[in-house]
Scaffold this motif. Structure first.
Motif, mmCIF file in Angstrom:
data_model
loop_
_atom_site.group_PDB
_atom_site.id
_atom_site.type_symbol
_atom_site.label_atom_id
_atom_site.label_comp_id
_atom_site.label_asym_id
_atom_site.label_seq_id
_atom_site.Cartn_x
_atom_site.Cartn_y
_atom_site.Cartn_z
ATOM 1 N N ALA A 1 91.470 32.196 49.504
ATOM 2 C CA ALA A 1 91.630 31.222 48.583
ATOM 3 C C ALA A 1 90.179 30.527 48.149
ATOM 4 N N GLU A 2 89.615 30.246 48.991
ATOM 5 C CA GLU A 2 88.011 29.647 48.755
ATOM 6 C C GLU A 2 87.365 30.920 47.897
ATOM 7 N N ASP A 3 87.417 32.098 48.169
ATOM 8 C CA ASP A 3 86.315 33.018 47.446
ATOM 9 C C ASP A 3 86.861 33.445 46.267
ATOM 10 N N ASP A 4 88.204 33.193 45.788
ATOM 11 C CA ASP A 4 88.517 33.532 44.471
ATOM 12 C C ASP A 4 88.118 32.274 43.468
ATOM 13 N N ARG A 5 87.723 31.307 44.173
ATOM 14 C CA ARG A 5 87.247 30.123 43.251
ATOM 15 C C ARG A 5 86.061 29.298 43.707
ATOM 16 N N PRO A 6 84.926 30.190 43.615
ATOM 17 C CA PRO A 6 83.732 29.611 43.981
ATOM 18 C C PRO A 6 83.360 28.239 43.390
ATOM 19 N N LEU A 7 82.937 27.478 44.366
ATOM 20 C CA LEU A 7 82.448 26.054 43.673
ATOM 21 C C LEU A 7 81.270 26.035 42.883
ATOM 22 N N TRP A 8 80.189 26.439 42.997
ATOM 23 C CA TRP A 8 79.262 26.163 42.040
ATOM 24 C C TRP A 8 79.192 27.010 40.692
ATOM 25 N N PRO A 9 79.885 28.200 40.650
ATOM 26 C CA PRO A 9 80.113 28.622 39.224
ATOM 27 C C PRO A 9 81.043 27.685 38.404
ATOM 28 N N ALA A 10 82.158 27.069 39.106
ATOM 29 C CA ALA A 10 83.177 26.226 38.610
ATOM 30 C C ALA A 10 82.298 24.827 38.286
ATOM 31 N N LEU A 11 81.531 24.389 38.980
ATOM 32 C CA LEU A 11 80.833 23.096 38.704
ATOM 33 C C LEU A 11 79.983 23.215 37.650
ATOM 34 N N ARG A 12 79.138 24.223 37.478
ATOM 35 C CA ARG A 12 78.344 24.709 36.440
ATOM 36 C C ARG A 12 79.171 24.787 35.174
#
Length: 132
Positions: free
Chosen positions: A10-21
């Motif tokens: 679940a965490e791998d399909d929504r990576p944090l840093w690209p989403a924050l960017r």
């Protein structure tokens, strides 16, 4: 599949840093193409490009608090430094730093709000990513 591997997937399909960017750029955290905001601070109900539901977001007062903290930690020391270095008239100092504070706040607030929405989307908070 065990719970640990499900959480990792679940965490791998929504990576944090690209989403924050993407959120910082005020783009949809899912696709990065659609606009996140419908105005200055109003978050869209869904992305017009990928259809990702964005109405789940609960940014509330968090972006405002963080913006105040960031701007205050930049403007405060700069104001003290400018006053001790040049000893300008207090009204000149007030005029310059008031404009700088308002400009910095207006620039940062929608970007930080985009980051909050992207964080919630990435971590599946407040209904993001739940099955119906």
């Amino acid at each position: 599949m065990d719970t640990q591997s499900t959480l990792m997937a679940a965490e791998d399909d929504r990576p944090l840093w690209p989403a924050l960017r993407r959120g910082w750029c005020r783009q949809c955290p899912s696709c990065g193409s659609g606009p996140l905001l419908r105005g200055y601070l109003k978050v869209r109900e869904s992305c017009p490009v990928c259809g990702e539901a964005l109405h789940h977001q609960r940014a509330d007062d968090g972006p405002a608090y963080l913006t105040i903290m960031v701007v205050g930690h930049i403007v405060g020391p700069l104001m003290l430094w400018a006053f001790t270095a040049w000893r300008p008239d207090p009204l000149v100092l007030l005029a310059i730093f008031s404009v700088a504070t308002v400009a910095m706040t207006l620039w940062l607030l929608p970007r930080i709000k985009g980051g909050f929405v992207a964080l919630q989307w990435s971590r599946r908070m407040h209904g993001f990513g739940r099955d119906a």
